[in-house]
Design a protein around this motif. Structure first.
Motif, PDB file in Angstrom:
ATOM      1  N   VAL A   1     -12.450  31.239  55.662  1.00  0.00           N
ATOM      2  CA  VAL A   1     -13.294  31.562  56.822  1.00  0.00           C
ATOM      3  C   VAL A   1     -14.415  32.509  56.409  1.00  0.00           C
ATOM      4  CG1 VAL A   1     -13.365  32.698  59.072  1.00  0.00           C
ATOM      5  CG2 VAL A   1     -11.487  31.149  58.527  1.00  0.00           C
ATOM      6  N   ALA A   2     -14.068  33.539  55.644  1.00  0.00           N
ATOM      7  CA  ALA A   2     -15.075  34.516  55.211  1.00  0.00           C
ATOM      8  C   ALA A   2     -16.138  33.864  54.340  1.00  0.00           C
ATOM      9  CB  ALA A   2     -14.401  35.662  54.455  1.00  0.00           C
ATOM     10  N   ARG A   3     -15.726  32.996  53.433  1.00  0.00           N
ATOM     11  CA  ARG A   3     -16.678  32.356  52.529  1.00  0.00           C
ATOM     12  C   ARG A   3     -17.576  31.364  53.264  1.00  0.00           C
ATOM     13  NH1 ARG A   3     -15.770  32.995  47.037  1.00  0.00           N
ATOM     14  NH2 ARG A   3     -13.888  34.177  46.513  1.00  0.00           N
ATOM     15  N   ILE A   4     -17.021  30.622  54.197  1.00  0.00           N
ATOM     16  CA  ILE A   4     -17.827  29.665  54.956  1.00  0.00           C
ATOM     17  C   ILE A   4     -18.859  30.397  55.816  1.00  0.00           C
ATOM     18  CG2 ILE A   4     -17.777  27.905  56.772  1.00  0.00           C
ATOM     19  CD1 ILE A   4     -14.988  27.120  55.699  1.00  0.00           C
ATOM     20  N   GLU A   5     -18.427  31.462  56.490  1.00  0.00           N
ATOM     21  CA  GLU A   5     -19.353  32.246  57.309  1.00  0.00           C
ATOM     22  C   GLU A   5     -20.456  32.854  56.456  1.00  0.00           C
ATOM     23  OE1 GLU A   5     -16.704  34.990  59.141  1.00  0.00           O
ATOM     24  OE2 GLU A   5     -16.371  33.723  60.922  1.00  0.00           O
ATOM     25  N   GLU A   6     -20.090  33.357  55.289  1.00  0.00           N
ATOM     26  CA  GLU A   6     -21.055  33.974  54.386  1.00  0.00           C
ATOM     27  C   GLU A   6     -22.073  32.947  53.887  1.00  0.00           C
ATOM     28  OE1 GLU A   6     -20.321  36.940  50.779  1.00  0.00           O
ATOM     29  OE2 GLU A   6     -19.747  34.880  50.319  1.00  0.00           O
ATOM     30  N   ASN A   7     -21.575  31.767  53.543  1.00  0.00           N
ATOM     31  CA  ASN A   7     -22.469  30.726  53.052  1.00  0.00           C
ATOM     32  C   ASN A   7     -23.404  30.246  54.155  1.00  0.00           C
ATOM     33  OD1 ASN A   7     -22.898  27.515  52.398  1.00  0.00           O
ATOM     34  ND2 ASN A   7     -22.801  28.756  50.536  1.00  0.00           N
ATOM     35  N   LYS A   8     -22.881  30.123  55.365  1.00  0.00           N
ATOM     36  CA  LYS A   8     -23.723  29.705  56.492  1.00  0.00           C
ATOM     37  C   LYS A   8     -24.838  30.714  56.720  1.00  0.00           C
ATOM     38  CE  LYS A   8     -23.616  28.876  61.483  1.00  0.00           C
ATOM     39  NZ  LYS A   8     -22.758  28.836  62.706  1.00  0.00           N
ATOM     40  N   SER A   9     -24.505  32.013  56.677  1.00  0.00           N
ATOM     41  CA  SER A   9     -25.505  33.057  56.866  1.00  0.00           C
ATOM     42  C   SER A   9     -26.581  32.981  55.793  1.00  0.00           C
ATOM     43  CB  SER A   9     -24.828  34.428  56.853  1.00  0.00           C
ATOM     44  OG  SER A   9     -25.779  35.463  56.955  1.00  0.00           O
ATOM     45  N   HIS A  10     -26.159  32.717  54.558  1.00  0.00           N
ATOM     46  CA  HIS A  10     -27.113  32.626  53.449  1.00  0.00           C
ATOM     47  C   HIS A  10     -28.058  31.439  53.644  1.00  0.00           C
ATOM     48  CE1 HIS A  10     -28.742  32.806  49.407  1.00  0.00           C
ATOM     49  NE2 HIS A  10     -28.377  31.550  49.206  1.00  0.00           N
ATOM     50  N   VAL A  11     -27.504  30.294  54.042  1.00  0.00           N
ATOM     51  CA  VAL A  11     -28.339  29.108  54.249  1.00  0.00           C
ATOM     52  C   VAL A  11     -29.353  29.345  55.362  1.00  0.00           C
ATOM     53  CG1 VAL A  11     -28.310  26.706  55.040  1.00  0.00           C
ATOM     54  CG2 VAL A  11     -26.647  27.471  53.351  1.00  0.00           C
ATOM     55  N   LEU A  12     -28.920  29.982  56.448  1.00  0.00           N
ATOM     56  CA  LEU A  12     -29.845  30.278  57.545  1.00  0.00           C
ATOM     57  C   LEU A  12     -30.945  31.228  57.088  1.00  0.00           C
ATOM     58  CD1 LEU A  12     -27.368  30.607  60.568  1.00  0.00           C
ATOM     59  CD2 LEU A  12     -28.839  28.676  59.973  1.00  0.00           C
ATOM     60  N   ASP A  13     -30.582  32.187  56.246  1.00  0.00           N
ATOM     61  CA  ASP A  13     -31.598  33.095  55.704  1.00  0.00           C
ATOM     62  C   ASP A  13     -32.592  32.348  54.822  1.00  0.00           C
ATOM     63  OD1 ASP A  13     -30.501  35.242  56.996  1.00  0.00           O
ATOM     64  OD2 ASP A  13     -29.377  35.981  55.260  1.00  0.00           O
ATOM     65  N   VAL A  14     -32.091  31.387  54.041  1.00  0.00           N
ATOM     66  CA  VAL A  14     -32.978  30.582  53.199  1.00  0.00           C
ATOM     67  C   VAL A  14     -33.944  29.782  54.070  1.00  0.00           C
ATOM     68  CG1 VAL A  14     -33.058  28.599  51.627  1.00  0.00           C
ATOM     69  CG2 VAL A  14     -31.397  30.432  51.234  1.00  0.00           C
TER      70      VAL A  14
ATOM     71  N   GLY B   1      -5.247  20.625  53.208  1.00  0.00           N
ATOM     72  CA  GLY B   1      -6.317  19.898  53.890  1.00  0.00           C
ATOM     73  C   GLY B   1      -6.459  20.321  55.345  1.00  0.00           C
ATOM     74  N   LYS B   2      -5.333  20.536  56.005  1.00  0.00           N
ATOM     75  CA  LYS B   2      -5.362  20.968  57.402  1.00  0.00           C
ATOM     76  C   LYS B   2      -5.896  22.401  57.523  1.00  0.00           C
ATOM     77  CE  LYS B   2      -1.328  18.100  58.488  1.00  0.00           C
ATOM     78  NZ  LYS B   2       0.048  18.096  59.016  1.00  0.00           N
ATOM     79  N   ILE B   3      -5.531  23.243  56.575  1.00  0.00           N
ATOM     80  CA  ILE B   3      -5.990  24.635  56.606  1.00  0.00           C
ATOM     81  C   ILE B   3      -7.501  24.699  56.423  1.00  0.00           C
ATOM     82  CG2 ILE B   3      -5.898  26.829  55.362  1.00  0.00           C
ATOM     83  CD1 ILE B   3      -2.929  26.157  54.766  1.00  0.00           C
ATOM     84  N   VAL B   4      -8.032  23.898  55.505  1.00  0.00           N
ATOM     85  CA  VAL B   4      -9.483  23.866  55.301  1.00  0.00           C
ATOM     86  C   VAL B   4     -10.188  23.449  56.591  1.00  0.00           C
ATOM     87  CG1 VAL B   4     -11.343  22.694  54.070  1.00  0.00           C
ATOM     88  CG2 VAL B   4      -9.327  23.455  52.819  1.00  0.00           C
ATOM     89  N   LYS B   5      -9.634  22.460  57.276  1.00  0.00           N
ATOM     90  CA  LYS B   5     -10.236  21.997  58.533  1.00  0.00           C
ATOM     91  C   LYS B   5     -10.219  23.109  59.584  1.00  0.00           C
ATOM     92  CE  LYS B   5      -9.690  18.491  62.152  1.00  0.00           C
ATOM     93  NZ  LYS B   5      -8.896  17.301  62.598  1.00  0.00           N
ATOM     94  N   GLN B   6      -9.086  23.792  59.718  1.00  0.00           N
ATOM     95  CA  GLN B   6      -8.992  24.856  60.716  1.00  0.00           C
ATOM     96  C   GLN B   6      -9.915  26.028  60.362  1.00  0.00           C
ATOM     97  OE1 GLN B   6      -7.448  24.568  63.563  1.00  0.00           O
ATOM     98  NE2 GLN B   6      -6.721  22.534  62.959  1.00  0.00           N
ATOM     99  N   ALA B   7     -10.059  26.326  59.072  1.00  0.00           N
ATOM    100  CA  ALA B   7     -10.967  27.397  58.663  1.00  0.00           C
ATOM    101  C   ALA B   7     -12.414  27.031  58.994  1.00  0.00           C
ATOM    102  CB  ALA B   7     -10.820  27.662  57.163  1.00  0.00           C
TER     103      ALA B   7
END
Length: 263
Positions: free
Chosen positions: A112-125, A80-86
């Motif tokens: 971290v990589a997956r969250i950044e990737e998903n954020k980029s995709h949402v912004l593109d949408v 849980g702590k790792i998810v928060k820090q990521a």
């Protein structure tokens, strides 16, 4: 490494919101310790006329099962702590990565990589540059943070005897979505009768959530569950004897798994 060492690690992890420093090889050392106890149990069983009634065999079995439960509780609490820090790192803030084990660092980097990737995709949408029905392409892969040292805790976790655990991202997502964090502690630990801060916060916010139409259920937690992300987008830290108001969708699986009882 022994059972008292594990309990001390769990106690320190519970008492702090930040990650405590663990050795890179912590989970490997835990696996070696549990395997040594299993080897000793096999020798004791072979030397006994009736292994099923042997006090030494039963004592070793109890130690093995307790060690498995405590080590899983440590992992679930830290996850849980790792998810928060990521999440912080993916948002451009500094994430605390000191003291991660080898397995946890792979999980952290993958998240971290997956969250950044998903954020980029949402912004593109949102910008009209991507189809919202398409999944973002992903090169991020992550090894199971515990696979190097153990398999599923049933019947003998952390020894390589059972099925492989889900991948780290699956563990994180399932804990967040399904409200079943695992990490069940041994029954001989005395429970803390004081509700956790998360439980008190959840009770205090029940009225507001109820106004939004979300069904909620009051339960008493019967086993340590760990950090759970509710369907109401709130995080709950659930430990034995906590009394907490949870969204019904999160409370139901806990009750069905005998990790909680409805009040």
């Amino acid at each position: 490494m022994n059972l008292e060492d594990l309990r001390a690690v769990r106690s320190r992890e519970r008492s702090s919101d930040s990650l405590q420093d663990l050795r890179d090889s912590f989970y490997e050392e835990v696996a070696d310790y549990i395997q040594s106890r299993k080897d000793e149990r096999e020798r004791a069983a072979a030397a006994s006329d009736d292994p099923f009634s042997s006090e030494e065999v039963q004592t070793l079995t109890d130690e093995i099962e307790t060690a498995e439960q405590v080590s899983e509780a440590i992992y679930e609490r830290r996850m849980g702590k790792i998810v928060k820090q990521a999440s912080l790192a993916a948002a451009g803030m500094t994430g605390d990565t000191e003291g991660l084990t080898n397995e946890e660092r792979r999980l952290y980097d993958d998240l971290v990589a997956r969250i950044e990737e998903n954020k980029s995709h949402v912004l593109d949408v949102l910008a009209g540059d991507a189809d919202p029905r398409e999944e973002p392409a992903s090169d991020a892969t992550g090894a199971d943070p515990m696979a190097a040292s153990h398999a599923n805790p049933e019947p003998d976790s952390m020894s390589g005897d059972g099925e492989s655990e889900p991948a780290p991202t699956e563990r994180a997502e399932s804990s967040a979505a399904a409200a079943m964090g695992g990490g069940l502690d041994e029954a001989d630990d005395a429970p803390d009768d004081t509700p956790s801060p998360d439980a008190r916060n959840a009770e205090g916010s029940a009225g507001a959530d109820g106004a939004e139409g979300a069904a909620r259920t009051t339960v008493r937690i019967t086993r340590d569950v760990g950090d759970v992300f509710g369907v109401d987008e709130r995080q709950y830290s659930l430990e034995a004897e906590d009394v907490v108001v949870l969204p019904a969708e999160n409370a139901k699986p806990l009750v069905e798994k005998d990790a909680a009882e409805e009040l």
